[in-house]
Design a protein around this motif. Structure first.
Motif, mmCIF file in Angstrom:
data_model
loop_
_atom_site.group_PDB
_atom_site.id
_atom_site.type_symbol
_atom_site.label_atom_id
_atom_site.label_comp_id
_atom_site.label_asym_id
_atom_site.label_seq_id
_atom_site.Cartn_x
_atom_site.Cartn_y
_atom_site.Cartn_z
ATOM 1 N N THR A 7 0.881 -1.369 0.344
ATOM 2 C CA THR A 7 0.117 -0.055 0.130
ATOM 3 C C THR A 7 0.858 1.261 -0.049
ATOM 4 O O THR A 7 1.738 1.219 0.675
ATOM 5 C CB THR A 7 -0.880 0.196 1.295
ATOM 6 N N ARG A 10 1.554 8.485 1.181
ATOM 7 C CA ARG A 10 1.083 9.560 0.283
ATOM 8 C C ARG A 10 1.755 10.914 0.744
ATOM 9 O O ARG A 10 2.070 11.038 1.886
ATOM 10 C CB ARG A 10 -0.239 9.783 0.465
ATOM 11 N N GLY A 35 -0.537 9.244 -3.957
ATOM 12 C CA GLY A 35 0.344 8.122 -3.576
ATOM 13 C C GLY A 35 1.508 8.238 -4.208
ATOM 14 O O GLY A 35 1.945 8.741 -5.181
ATOM 15 N N TYR A 39 6.368 2.518 0.157
ATOM 16 C CA TYR A 39 5.209 1.537 0.749
ATOM 17 C C TYR A 39 5.114 1.125 1.882
ATOM 18 O O TYR A 39 6.244 0.962 2.457
ATOM 19 C CB TYR A 39 5.244 0.460 -0.427
ATOM 20 N N SER A 105 1.316 6.867 6.940
ATOM 21 C CA SER A 105 1.410 5.442 7.263
ATOM 22 C C SER A 105 0.508 4.564 8.104
ATOM 23 O O SER A 105 0.119 3.358 7.842
ATOM 24 C CB SER A 105 2.948 5.106 8.180
ATOM 25 N N SER A 108 -2.342 4.103 5.538
ATOM 26 C CA SER A 108 -1.770 3.018 4.594
ATOM 27 C C SER A 108 -1.708 1.875 5.147
ATOM 28 O O SER A 108 -1.936 0.720 4.548
ATOM 29 C CB SER A 108 -0.227 3.514 4.163
ATOM 30 N N ALA A 154 -4.245 6.210 0.019
ATOM 31 C CA ALA A 154 -3.415 4.885 0.096
ATOM 32 C C ALA A 154 -4.194 3.731 -0.713
ATOM 33 O O ALA A 154 -3.627 2.890 -1.199
ATOM 34 C CB ALA A 154 -3.518 4.299 1.446
#
Length: 330
Positions: A7, A10, A35, A39, A105, A108, A154
């Protein structure tokens, strides 16, 4: 069988603060962001029932427990409970960049873990489903003080505008030409401030001003910048696009600092001034404030001077993620 979800983190360009239901329940909210190619990964392996533990969760700490209620990681615990997954699991959480650094995070991870649980259950879900379920867990179940843009960035990835009006969310992909998109992709950098923070802890003052209406003037300006930025990004001249977009980022950052006394501090202000003096056209602090990463826009012809002027600081080039939340293996 191991399943891995990936994922994107951003960066939010404009409109942050208008994505809180406390604001858009009474006014229109909109954000513009993307995004990025950094990741959060979540891997899950079904465990045998003969082991003397039922859940093993590995992140910045290691948990090995026999009961669901013993799991300390709140999203892991509540997602397993909410979606009724009843098999033992070994869960590993990894990320390209540190948590609590303003890149969304936590959202995400929530999107990625929900995606993984659904994959384990053989359950289909759209990207909008994933975003809405992550909002549900973070805001409704865990009562976190978060907005709703991070979950959408995300889930969808890409460079998008999201509009929030009451209970409706509308997504509008930004229609960039290839030269303008290439120029943007080659001009974005993260500069680490050296500080991490919990977003919820920095938002108290801002949320009080939002609820009382004291922040309405600044939030309305940030909302207007969303409209202007979309026009700039969808133009045809890459050089002019970068110039105008950089100036708007700077304008937005000056406005964002007025939302709360906790958004910035002397160290962040000094680092931002240093980055602009080194050649950045503009930028902003990512996330709620008080630490994490600065996002700076630096055209290619200025990057050698920028790196020299920022020597000793961690500088990370970033680009657009075009996939969003995905399952890598199944």
């Amino acid at each position: 069988m191991m399943i891995v979800s990936r994922t994107p983190l951003r960066v939010s360009f404009f409109g942050g603060g208008t994505d809180y239901p406390e604001y858009f329940a009474r006014a229109r909210g909109a954000v513009l962001g993307m995004g990025i190619d950094q990741y959060v990964y979540v891997a899950a392996l079904r465990l045998s029932t003969i082991l003397d533990y039922r859940y093993r969760v590995s992140y910045s700490r290691m948990e090995q427990v026999t009961e669901l209620d013993q799991i300390q990681h709140p999203v892991v615990r509540e997602a397993i409970r909410l979606y009724g997954y009843d098999r033992p699991l070994d869960i590993s959480i990894m990320a390209d960049l540190p948590a609590r650094s303003g890149l969304g995070s936590s959202s995400s991870f929530a999107v990625g873990f929900i995606n993984l649980i659904f994959a384990l259950q053989g359950r289909g879900a759209t990207k909008m489903d994933l975003a809405r379920e992550a909002v549900r867990i973070e805001r409704d179940v865990l009562q976190e003080n978060v907005g709703v843009q991070d979950q959408h960035h995300a889930a969808f990835g890409g460079l998008n505008r999201f509009d929030f009006e009451g209970g409706r969310t509308r997504i509008s992909p930004i229609q960039m030409t290839a030269p303008c998109q290439d120029a943007l992709n080659s001009s974005l950098f993260l500069v680490y401030t050296g500080m991490t923070r919990f977003a919820s802890a920095t938002l108290g003052e801002q949320m009080e001003k939002t609820k009382s209406g004291a922040a309405d003037k600044d939030l309305s300006h940030l909302l207007a910048l969303v409209d202007q930025a979309q026009t700039v990004l969808e133009s045809n001249d890459p050089e002019a696009m970068l110039r105008d977009f950089g100036a708007m980022l700077h304008e937005g950052w000056e406005t964002k600092k007025r939302l709360s006394s906790k958004v910035s501090n002397p160290h962040i202000d000094s680092l931002y001034a240093q980055a602009r003096a080194a050649g950045a056209l503009g930028g902003k602090l990512c996330g709620a404030g008080a630490g994490g990463f600065l996002l700076m826009l630096v055209p290619p012809e200025r990057q050698a001077a920028f790196r020299a002027g920022m020597e000793g600081h961690s500088i990370i080039p970033i680009a657009l993620d075009t996939v969003g939340a995905t399952i890598l293996k199944g």
